[in-house]
Design an enzyme around this catalytic site. Structure first.
Site, PDB file in Angstrom:
ATOM      1  N   ILE A  83       0.879  -1.095  -0.158  1.00  5.75           N
ATOM      2  CA  ILE A  83       0.068  -0.292   0.003  1.00  5.75           C
ATOM      3  C   ILE A  83       0.600   1.241  -0.090  1.00  5.75           C
ATOM      4  O   ILE A  83       1.786   1.382   0.375  1.00  5.75           O
ATOM      5  CB  ILE A  83      -0.702  -0.061   1.648  1.00  5.75           C
ATOM      6  CG1 ILE A  83       0.151   0.151   2.654  1.00  5.75           C
ATOM      7  CG2 ILE A  83      -2.362  -0.992   1.186  1.00  5.75           C
ATOM      8  CD1 ILE A  83      -1.133   0.101   3.584  1.00  5.75           C
ATOM      9  N   ASP A  84       0.498   2.276  -0.390  1.00  2.00           N
ATOM     10  CA  ASP A  84       0.910   3.530  -0.687  1.00  2.00           C
ATOM     11  C   ASP A  84       1.841   4.224   0.718  1.00  2.00           C
ATOM     12  O   ASP A  84       1.074   4.291   1.236  1.00  2.00           O
ATOM     13  CB  ASP A  84       0.699   4.368  -1.450  1.00  2.00           C
ATOM     14  CG  ASP A  84       0.004   3.983  -2.325  1.00  2.00           C
ATOM     15  OD1 ASP A  84       0.493   3.162  -3.605  1.00  2.00           O
ATOM     16  OD2 ASP A  84      -1.332   5.047  -3.727  1.00  2.00           O
ATOM     17  N   ARG A  85       2.764   5.070   1.181  1.00  4.38           N
ATOM     18  CA  ARG A  85       3.441   5.356   2.093  1.00  4.38           C
ATOM     19  C   ARG A  85       2.253   6.127   2.576  1.00  4.38           C
ATOM     20  O   ARG A  85       2.475   6.075   3.847  1.00  4.38           O
ATOM     21  CB  ARG A  85       4.835   6.792   1.296  1.00  4.38           C
ATOM     22  CG  ARG A  85       5.363   7.133   2.582  1.00  4.38           C
ATOM     23  CD  ARG A  85       6.293   7.674   2.208  1.00  4.38           C
ATOM     24  NE  ARG A  85       5.645   9.113   1.370  1.00  4.38           N
ATOM     25  CZ  ARG A  85       6.417   9.906   0.851  1.00  4.38           C
ATOM     26  NH1 ARG A  85       7.639  10.204   1.085  1.00  4.38           N
ATOM     27  NH2 ARG A  85       5.877  10.403   0.059  1.00  4.38           N
ATOM     28  N   THR A  89      -0.831   6.036   2.982  1.00  4.00           N
ATOM     29  CA  THR A  89      -2.469   5.264   3.088  1.00  4.00           C
ATOM     30  C   THR A  89      -2.015   4.267   3.641  1.00  4.00           C
ATOM     31  O   THR A  89      -0.746   3.953   4.286  1.00  4.00           O
ATOM     32  CB  THR A  89      -2.534   4.193   1.655  1.00  4.00           C
ATOM     33  OG1 THR A  89      -2.563   5.320   0.233  1.00  4.00           O
ATOM     34  CG2 THR A  89      -3.686   3.627   1.703  1.00  4.00           C
ATOM     35  N   ARG A 127      -6.708   5.305  -6.193  1.00  3.73           N
ATOM     36  CA  ARG A 127      -6.562   6.774  -6.711  1.00  3.73           C
ATOM     37  C   ARG A 127      -7.091   7.304  -8.103  1.00  3.73           C
ATOM     38  O   ARG A 127      -7.339   8.119  -8.715  1.00  3.73           O
ATOM     39  CB  ARG A 127      -5.065   7.854  -5.885  1.00  3.73           C
ATOM     40  CG  ARG A 127      -4.543   7.165  -4.707  1.00  3.73           C
ATOM     41  CD  ARG A 127      -3.651   7.222  -4.448  1.00  3.73           C
ATOM     42  NE  ARG A 127      -2.690   8.637  -4.468  1.00  3.73           N
ATOM     43  CZ  ARG A 127      -1.122   8.702  -4.179  1.00  3.73           C
ATOM     44  NH1 ARG A 127      -0.651   8.126  -3.830  1.00  3.73           N
ATOM     45  NH2 ARG A 127      -0.756  10.259  -4.377  1.00  3.73           N
TER      46      ARG A 127
END
Length: 302
Positions: free
Chosen positions: A136-138, A140, A237
């Site tokens: 998962i994104d930084r 998020t 996103r």
């Protein structure tokens, strides 16, 4: 040595700024070093770092081979939601990078897992991503599952492939939705110009499907539940932005200024469900919304 060809899309942008925006993992100071070393050419000529871009100009960039990064154990607190001999599920805080990479050699979730689990992590994804099944994104927050052995890793990867590993996210999107639920079925690929972004690409993209459902409506914003059928980079996103509803706080696909109280986009991986790789029994884990997310909802009128 990696050779790239990049086409400028804006007029009057400094070349070092353009390069740092277009090349993933490249900082502005790193771009300036490349320019000083003569590693950036335009029309066969070396480019000065104060040069301004012209739309349509093509730059050839020679990137040096990355220096090897070694992931080392670090005593970083983990919010462990579930753990047994085969898998571990953690609630990742916003701002934490999942695995070491250029610009983030340590302080990552992998560093923390290596300290917590010792040698009990799968090696399928190599030394820099031990145990990492998905990311998962930084910016998020929320649930991420890691495998403690190769058999568990393969079993979980198969569930990602056949879409039986359930992943539910909560998000706040800009704007109002007419419908109560829907599906975005739009392939995603790396953006053709800005390599730090992804984009819907119906020619070159990989299959990507996101299901969404309205939980609450506010003035100018919508609180959503999103379920991933696939797992492309930045998928939720990109998909919501393609509908004209970028995530609140998303400065890559939405607004250019941060939203007060948010360190990133308003997106939280809230629920996971998977078949246990050893027993086959269904495991369901859930974590509450973080305080910053709840605070954003209160500001919107909850």
């Amino acid at each position: 040595m990696t050779r790239l060809e990049l086409t400028a899309d804006l007029a009057g942008e400094r070349v070092d700024q353009f390069l740092s925006r277009a090349v993933e993992g490249l900082t502005r100071s790193g771009a300036q070093r490349l320019l000083e070393d003569g590693a950036v050419l335009c029309g066969g000529e070396r480019v000065k770092k104060n040069r301004k871009t012209v739309p349509g100009e093509v730059y050839r960039v020679d990137l040096p081979d990355p220096e090897p990064i070694e992931a080392l154990p670090q005593d970083i607190p983990l919010d462990v939601v579930y753990e047994d001999g085969d898998v571990i599920v953690v609630n990742k805080p916003v701002g934490m990078v999942v695995h070491p990479a250029a610009g983030h050699p340590d302080g990552t979730l992998v560093n923390a897992l290596l300290y917590h689990c010792g040698n009990s992590l799968s090696g399928i994804n190599g030394k820099l991503r031990p145990g990492i099944v998905h990311r998962i994104d930084r910016d998020t927050s929320g649930l991420l599952i890691a495998a403690k052995n190769d058999a568990a890793h393969l079993a979980l990867a198969a569930q990602l492939e056949d879409h039986s590993l359930y992943r539910e996210y909560h998000a706040v999107a800009v704007g109002g939705f007419r419908e109560d639920f829907g599906t975005v079925d739009a392939p995603i690929a790396r953006h053709p110009v800005d390599r730090k972004r992804m984009a819907v690409d119906r020619v070159n993209g990989k299959n990507a499907v996101t299901h969404w459902e309205v939980l609450e409506r506010y003035s100018g914003y919508t609180y959503l539940r999103c379920r991933l059928e696939t797992g492309r980079t930045h998928q939720i996103r990109v998909h919501l932005a393609s509908l004209g509803h970028p995530l609140l706080g998303d400065m890559v696909y939405g607004a250019k200024k941060p939203y007060p109280g948010l360190a990133g986009q308003c997106l939280h991986a809230k629920k996971l469900s998977f078949a246990h790789p050893r027993t086959g029994e269904r495991v369901e884990v859930e974590c509450p919304l973080p305080d910053w997310f709840e605070g954003a909802l209160r500001k919107l009128g909850r």
